[in-house]
Design a protein around this motif. Structure first.
Motif, PDB file in Angstrom:
ATOM      1  N   MET A  12      42.005  57.359  28.949  1.00  0.00           N
ATOM      2  CA  MET A  12      42.525  56.399  28.763  1.00  0.00           C
ATOM      3  C   MET A  12      44.470  57.398  29.398  1.00  0.00           C
ATOM      4  O   MET A  12      45.241  56.189  29.807  1.00  0.00           O
ATOM      5  CB  MET A  12      43.843  56.862  27.433  1.00  0.00           C
ATOM      6  N   GLU A 137      47.328  65.787  25.642  1.00  0.00           N
ATOM      7  CA  GLU A 137      48.078  64.937  26.460  1.00  0.00           C
ATOM      8  C   GLU A 137      49.505  65.923  26.639  1.00  0.00           C
ATOM      9  O   GLU A 137      50.050  65.669  27.937  1.00  0.00           O
ATOM     10  CB  GLU A 137      48.769  63.895  25.748  1.00  0.00           C
ATOM     11  N   GLU A 144      56.567  66.526  30.177  1.00  0.00           N
ATOM     12  CA  GLU A 144      56.810  67.821  29.361  1.00  0.00           C
ATOM     13  C   GLU A 144      57.311  69.267  29.587  1.00  0.00           C
ATOM     14  O   GLU A 144      58.032  69.698  29.522  1.00  0.00           O
ATOM     15  CB  GLU A 144      56.248  67.693  27.905  1.00  0.00           C
ATOM     16  N   VAL A 161      63.281  64.196  34.739  1.00  0.00           N
ATOM     17  CA  VAL A 161      62.393  63.396  33.992  1.00  0.00           C
ATOM     18  C   VAL A 161      63.115  62.178  33.758  1.00  0.00           C
ATOM     19  O   VAL A 161      64.457  61.943  33.057  1.00  0.00           O
ATOM     20  CB  VAL A 161      61.726  63.785  33.024  1.00  0.00           C
ATOM     21  N   ARG A 163      62.790  58.019  32.646  1.00  0.00           N
ATOM     22  CA  ARG A 163      62.418  56.795  31.670  1.00  0.00           C
ATOM     23  C   ARG A 163      62.555  55.980  32.210  1.00  0.00           C
ATOM     24  O   ARG A 163      61.505  54.793  31.339  1.00  0.00           O
ATOM     25  CB  ARG A 163      62.871  57.070  30.344  1.00  0.00           C
ATOM     26  N   HIS A 166      65.699  52.569  36.715  1.00  0.00           N
ATOM     27  CA  HIS A 166      67.418  53.233  36.511  1.00  0.00           C
ATOM     28  C   HIS A 166      67.522  54.096  36.229  1.00  0.00           C
ATOM     29  O   HIS A 166      68.633  54.788  36.776  1.00  0.00           O
ATOM     30  CB  HIS A 166      67.917  52.037  35.015  1.00  0.00           C
ATOM     31  N   GLU A 167      67.044  55.032  35.691  1.00  0.00           N
ATOM     32  CA  GLU A 167      67.523  56.940  35.784  1.00  0.00           C
ATOM     33  C   GLU A 167      66.849  56.852  37.183  1.00  0.00           C
ATOM     34  O   GLU A 167      67.857  58.335  37.484  1.00  0.00           O
ATOM     35  CB  GLU A 167      66.632  57.455  34.711  1.00  0.00           C
ATOM     36  N   ASP A 239      54.853  52.118  32.944  1.00  0.00           N
ATOM     37  CA  ASP A 239      56.080  51.971  32.151  1.00  0.00           C
ATOM     38  C   ASP A 239      55.452  52.994  30.854  1.00  0.00           C
ATOM     39  O   ASP A 239      55.654  53.717  30.007  1.00  0.00           O
ATOM     40  CB  ASP A 239      56.707  51.319  31.302  1.00  0.00           C
ATOM     41  N   ARG A 240      53.886  53.368  31.314  1.00  0.00           N
ATOM     42  CA  ARG A 240      53.432  54.197  30.311  1.00  0.00           C
ATOM     43  C   ARG A 240      53.798  55.568  29.748  1.00  0.00           C
ATOM     44  O   ARG A 240      53.536  55.931  28.428  1.00  0.00           O
ATOM     45  CB  ARG A 240      51.288  54.040  30.748  1.00  0.00           C
ATOM     46  N   HIS A 241      54.491  56.079  30.813  1.00  0.00           N
ATOM     47  CA  HIS A 241      54.564  58.110  30.916  1.00  0.00           C
ATOM     48  C   HIS A 241      55.589  58.129  31.925  1.00  0.00           C
ATOM     49  O   HIS A 241      56.816  57.155  32.295  1.00  0.00           O
ATOM     50  CB  HIS A 241      53.760  58.824  31.744  1.00  0.00           C
TER      51      HIS A 241
END
Lengths: 441, 441
Positions: A12, A137, A144, A161, A163, A166-167, A239-241
């Motif tokens: 997954m 995970e 993380e 990190v 998200r 944009h970042e 965008d999953r991670h």
């Protein structure tokens, strides 16, 4: 007798064809063990590996779960819960000699404790409660990792990190100012396949890092926006991670220190070095040699802090802290893998059990991929060529060549072999002999 | 003098219109403080709150960053880095009396340490290294909570963390077997807005839990698949986050225990209770009253273990462990919020500073939302009505009604008020008086 499971990263999160890689499980097998694999081991490799480890191949049971959603190329973790497969597992364990005293799975999937629970073996799963609730995970995320490492006071490369793109668009320019190159890392992927190297110009070497793709930014002010428009979806897996962006550390060696996290504490198990050529892993050697004493000390001390942080989080089992070190001795950690890595079979059963490097600490085990210019060849042909070139592994000398990962029918590419050697000159000599035997000019 | 920042959950994760909620920052203000808010405080609320806390409103400086990507309805964290806004902040801090000795932000955003660093104040951000690398998202995820709680040995409801609807489809039937109802929780959202309650039938009350939506499954074997086809995208925010599925605990009270995590350890700060009616939070009271001694002990002990686990992970600051307890005294933890919650202004400045419940431990502070059947009214009208009904807060008696969160022009809905009372009968009496004054029959 133990239950060994060659599950890899939960598909997954990320997956490739793991049928060959999963066969490293055979190195861990001891008499009577039950092995769960995505595909049965090639007979020649089974014979080869067990002849070196001294395990009786006839005593082993191999179980292949239903192919599930990934065509059997990797174990679909839900296939472990298939009632008929569970029944086959229970029967195999009942038929094996003695009670089940251990369980090794390659990835801390939440399905492993559930599979084990259905077999009455949940108590054998290290950190079962944690991984049952998605801890695997969490403990294997490169995103993380950066927060946990920062809190543990362990050095990492400057980075962030992200998200959203944009970042990333805010952070990349700041980070490019450092060394002119930035690594963009997927949260979940392995062996450099999840990294892109984004470079501002061609001022420095970039051929030795584990990055799948090199992206040279254009000259305009929108170059980073263009890069992100094209690659953010890949980096974040739609965008999953979160995505890690990190200042690239040029002219660096990649090393690791592995630890085992147990209820009672953590302990170091091995060090090693990964060599990349043109952004592909081409050579892996254990232990790491030639590190200055203070660098080695910082590698082990930082890895110990990380191991303790992950242990405190709830993870139990093998873990590997990866780091890069530059010519000045500056060392930063880059990721932590809380799983059975691609190194454990090298420093564990091969170096430890086959070669016995504890008694012979001058020996190194170095894994190579068969180079593209060699002819297609099967394992027996390869071993025959190595014997003819007088460089096959011999228990009497504890040196020479063995096959560490087989090729599997239907899987493209070659296989992996190890050279057990005293020094780099001996390793190079063995590689030349093999090349001469396999590619006579 | 301190810098206080009313940023809420990073809007990249989740956001609503926080303009009213953010005004709770005023309760924390002390003389000379600089406050960053999405919108300037309504004058009447500023006057009201500071008259109770004893802060000189003229000594405060209010800064509103550029509206950014969210129309100014919540602070866009990147707006903090706007050069002109940074300049305004620096000037405000320089003009305020004395050096900046503290920094409070409501959410551990990675942008807070960067904003603080640009002002030379990074040392004032608790856990700066951790939150700079995304630790705030990690520490506030309802999904990661389940793994961390499991590892810490803290009880949670039976449940699982799902990365895909496939996993949810496997887990929901198993969990429905427990109480006939399952909570489906977004990883990031607040006050029940991120929960759906999925029920198999109508066997039990379901009106008291913080769930935005009630979904009654149809009778067929595909009912769960239909539910997931319709709602998985909402639950996972289009696969951006894992989803928690958890056995619903019927007929339970919702309580919390808050802690403060510091470098030196953790310490308890408050308890409270949340009352839901028809799946909406309607009443919040601190401290939690009437818990059996052993339940209270398990609430505090479990929350302490969680607080220590999050501290060990790297988080520093206020945190709240939420739990539900049923009539038999069974208590399970449901989430941990590592931020300034919607309770801190109640038990901190209002109970602690205005009422001084340390010296008057028999008093409770209970917050209510203005009910829908009251007429639209402004703060001064409301306070006048409370005075007329002889139930406005009076410092001499330390009891009565005050406004805890204002209405803000342009934001729909009412406001929040607190009743400071000795017991439930007194609270009910105050509510009746208010109702009589505002809705004369």
């Amino acid at each position: 007798m133990r239950l060994l499971i060659a599950n890899e990263v939960d598909p997954m999160l990320s997956w490739v064809d793991f049928r060959s890689y999963s066969q490293r499980l055979l190195w861990f097998a001891e008499d009577g063990d039950v092995l769960v694999l995505p595909v049965a081991p090639p007979a020649a490799f089974l014979r080869h590996a067990t002849s070196l480890t001294g395990t009786d191949p006839a005593s082993l049971t191999f179980l292949v779960p239903p192919p599930g959603r990934y065509q059997g190329k990797v174990i679909d973790p839900y296939s472990l819960l298939d009632p008929a497969f569970m029944d086959r597992t229970a029967k195999a364990l009942a038929a094996a000699p003695g009670p089940t005293t251990g369980l090794l799975s390659c990835w801390p999937s939440p399905l492993v404790p559930r599979y084990a629970a259905a077999l009455g073996l949940r108590h054998l799963v290290p950190g079962a409660a944690f991984i049952d609730q998605g801890g695997g995970e969490l403990a294997n995320s490169k995103a993380e990792f950066r927060a946990i490492a920062a809190a543990a006071g362990v050095p990492t490369a400057p980075g962030a990190v992200c998200r959203s793109s944009h970042e990333a668009a805010q952070e990349i320019p700041r980070l490019l100012a450092g060394t002119g190159a930035v690594l963009v890392k997927q949260a979940h992927n392995g062996a450099g396949a999840g990294n892109q190297l984004v470079v501002r110009d061609d001022d420095h070497r970039t051929d030795h890092v584990g990055a799948k793709l090199l992206h040279r930014l254009g000259p305009g002010p929108d170059a980073i926006a263009h890069y992100l428009a094209e690659h953010w979806a890949w980096a974040s897996r739609d965008d999953r991670h979160p995505v890690v962006v990190e200042e690239f550390q040029p002219a660096s060696r990649t090393v690791y220190a592995e630890y085992l996290a147990e209820d009672t504490g953590v302990r170091p198990t091995a060090t090693g070095e990964l060599d990349y050529r043109e952004r592909r892993l081409v050579r892996e050697s254990t232990p790491a040699r030639g590190l200055p004493a203070d660098v080695r000390q910082r590698l082990l001390a930082g890895a110990a802090r990380l191991a303790e942080a992950y242990r405190s989080l709830g993870y139990r089992g093998h873990l590997s802290a990866d780091a890069v070190v530059d010519a000045t001795g500056r060392l930063v950690f880059t990721e932590l893998n809380a799983r059975v890595t691609g190194s454990l079979h090298l420093y564990g059963p091969i170096a430890g059990r086959v070669v016995d490097t504890t008694s012979h600490p001058g020996l190194s085990v170095t894994q190579h991929r068969t180079p593209a210019h060699w002819p297609a060849l099967d394992l027996d042909d390869f071993l025959a060529a190595a014997t003819a070139a007088d460089c096959a592994y011999r228990p009497e000398t504890r040196r020479g060549v063995l096959v560490s990962l087989p090729s599997v029918p239907g899987v493209r590419g070659g296989f992996d072999f190890c050279v057990v050697h005293r020094d780099r000159a001996e390793e190079d000599d063995v590689l030349r002999r093999l090349d001469g035997a396999l590619c006579p000019s």
